[in-house]
Design a protein around this motif. Structure first.
Motif, PDB file in Angstrom:
ATOM      1  N   PRO A 106      15.385   3.492 -11.775  1.00 32.27           N
ATOM      2  CA  PRO A 106      14.536   2.875 -10.745  1.00 32.27           C
ATOM      3  C   PRO A 106      15.310   2.480  -9.483  1.00 32.27           C
ATOM      4  N   LEU A 107      16.503   1.963  -9.675  1.00 29.92           N
ATOM      5  CA  LEU A 107      17.295   1.498  -8.540  1.00 29.92           C
ATOM      6  C   LEU A 107      17.939   2.670  -7.801  1.00 29.92           C
ATOM      7  N   GLU A 108      18.273   3.727  -8.520  1.00 29.65           N
ATOM      8  CA  GLU A 108      18.804   4.933  -7.881  1.00 29.65           C
ATOM      9  C   GLU A 108      17.740   5.567  -6.991  1.00 29.65           C
ATOM     10  N   ALA A 109      16.491   5.579  -7.463  1.00 26.89           N
ATOM     11  CA  ALA A 109      15.399   6.136  -6.660  1.00 26.89           C
ATOM     12  C   ALA A 109      15.214   5.342  -5.372  1.00 26.89           C
ATOM     13  N   ALA A 142      11.707  -1.429  -0.145  1.00 28.80           N
ATOM     14  CA  ALA A 142      11.525  -0.092  -0.720  1.00 28.80           C
ATOM     15  C   ALA A 142      10.745  -0.106  -2.034  1.00 28.80           C
ATOM     16  N   MET A 143      11.089  -0.997  -2.949  1.00 28.80           N
ATOM     17  CA  MET A 143      10.512  -0.920  -4.288  1.00 28.80           C
ATOM     18  C   MET A 143       8.999  -1.200  -4.310  1.00 28.80           C
ATOM     19  N   PRO A 144       8.492  -2.228  -3.619  1.00 25.58           N
ATOM     20  CA  PRO A 144       7.031  -2.415  -3.586  1.00 25.58           C
ATOM     21  C   PRO A 144       6.311  -1.245  -2.912  1.00 25.58           C
ATOM     22  N   LYS A 145       6.931  -0.673  -1.883  1.00 27.96           N
ATOM     23  CA  LYS A 145       6.331   0.454  -1.173  1.00 27.96           C
ATOM     24  C   LYS A 145       6.244   1.673  -2.084  1.00 27.96           C
ATOM     25  N   GLY A 181       3.162   4.637  -7.884  1.00 24.58           N
ATOM     26  CA  GLY A 181       3.124   3.946  -9.163  1.00 24.58           C
ATOM     27  C   GLY A 181       4.491   3.928  -9.834  1.00 24.58           C
ATOM     28  N   VAL A 182       4.488   3.636 -11.133  1.00 25.08           N
ATOM     29  CA  VAL A 182       5.748   3.505 -11.883  1.00 25.08           C
ATOM     30  C   VAL A 182       6.548   4.808 -11.870  1.00 25.08           C
ATOM     31  N   LYS A 198      10.660   9.546 -11.839  1.00 19.71           N
ATOM     32  CA  LYS A 198      10.501  10.995 -11.694  1.00 19.71           C
ATOM     33  C   LYS A 198      11.855  11.696 -11.586  1.00 19.71           C
ATOM     34  N   GLY A 199      12.871  10.945 -11.202  1.00 12.19           N
ATOM     35  CA  GLY A 199      14.214  11.520 -11.119  1.00 12.19           C
ATOM     36  C   GLY A 199      15.055  11.295 -12.363  1.00 12.19           C
TER      37      GLY A 199
END
Length: 352
Positions: free
Chosen positions: A173-176, A194-197, A203-204, A209-210
């Motif tokens: 999640p943090l890498e994304a 970035a994270m809320p956007k 979505g999650v 996805k990466g």
């Protein structure tokens, strides 16, 4: 579960070379080491028990410090490397990438993505180093002392791959978020933006996805990082260092650690680079799959930014091992020497 881990650790061929000191009548005597010839004087008044919960916890702390600090320190280089990977036309090479970034965003722009880098790689480091110790002990115990020595490289590979599988789940999640901040101008300047956007847009799955290409990048990287490091340390003490490890000072041992870490890092960078390019491009391209990105890049495109990544990963890996080993020294965590052939195997093979 933890009782089983402790039993496995006590019987592991990779257990500590240090032994406890007992003071009975004013003189100290050391217990016999599990592997003959590997007994040395205790490094501190109270040593952490090999394979205990405290041992694994402190190894995880060492991983947090080694990965969190080093990855954050090279954020400027990582930022330019990511931009080279996703926009080769604009950022022509490493130096040009720095020049363009500073011209457009100022020197402060080089620090973009430091927060997700620090928190993401700290979490990854805890799992990577902590679980590596767990799996190495468990797998060695499963196949026995003699096989653990004969097939030790396979033990290193299996343990590091297992540890990295879980470490990447924490990192993804943090890498994304980091890649979004670094490679999409105007998208977000901070992790809190970035994270809320990302959650609102995709979505999650925006955060995971990466994950598969991250596994493809990080698992081979970590397998090379640990196996190559372990074998390089073994070879350096056998063929390069002019005296046995137990006769080297802590400082000399840490120099060997740094050298072995740098050598391992160069191999790590090459092995994992194509997947690293796909991860960078994938997190930038909304709605694309890893296969789509790889097809779009082509074979040569997946090697964009290799030179700065070799510099970054070589230095990074060397410093990570140096910090991790330094933490072990500071906290009196057992540091096994290079493995030696068990006596039972020497007798079977008629080895002196």
């Amino acid at each position: 579960m933890f009782a089983g881990l402790l039993d496995a650790a006590r019987n592991s061929p990779f257990r500590t070379p240090f032994s406890r000191v007992h003071c009975d009548d004013g003189t100290s005597s050391t217990e016999k080491a599990v592997v003959p010839g590997r007994s040395v004087q205790a490094a501190a008044s109270r040593e952490v028990e090999f394979g205990s919960n405290e041992f694994y916890g402190l190894c995880a702390i060492g991983g947090i410090l080694s990965c969190g600090i080093t990855h954050t320190a090279v954020v400027p280089l990582d930022l330019v490397k990511c931009r080279l990977q996703v926009d080769q036309a604009k950022y022509k090479n490493l130096f040009h990438g720095f020049k363009v970034t500073i011209a457009e965003e100022g020197a402060r722009g080089l620090a973009k993505g430091w927060a997700p880098t620090f928190f993401g790689y700290s979490a990854q480091g805890a799992f990577k180093f902590g679980l590596y110790e767990v799996f190495k002990i468990q797998y060695a115990g499963m196949i026995g002392e003699e096989n653990a020595y004969l097939y030790r490289t396979w033990v290193y590979l299996a343990a590091s791959a297992s540890a990295e599988f879980f470490a990447d789940i924490a990192l993804a999640p943090l890498e994304a978020a980091k890649v979004k901040i670094q490679t999409m101008p105007g998208y977000a300047n901070t992790m809190r933006q970035a994270m809320p956007k990302m959650m609102g847009e995709e979505g999650v799955m925006a955060f995971y996805k990466g994950l598969v290409p991250l596994w493809c990048r990080q698992i081979p990287y970590t397998m090379m990082k640990f196996a190559c490091f372990e074998k390089t340390v073994e070879l350096l003490y056998k063929h390069v260092v002019p005296k046995p490890r137990d006769q080297c000072s802590k400082g000399e041992q840490l120099v060997v650690t740094f050298a072995a870490g740098y050598i391992a890092g160069v191999f790590c960078a090459v092995v994992s680079h194509p997947a690293d390019v796909v991860v960078s491009k994938l997190n930038q391209a909304k709605g694309s799959s890893a296969f789509d990105v790889a097809k779009q890049l082509g074979f040569m495109g997946m090697w964009n930014g290799l030179t700065p990544r070799i510099i970054m990963i070589g230095t990074l890996t060397a410093l990570q091992w140096f910090i991790y080993d330094g933490v072990k020294v500071a906290l009196s965590i057992p540091r096994p020497p290079p493995p030696e052939m068990p006596e039972s195997l020497k007798k079977k093979l008629n080895v002196e």
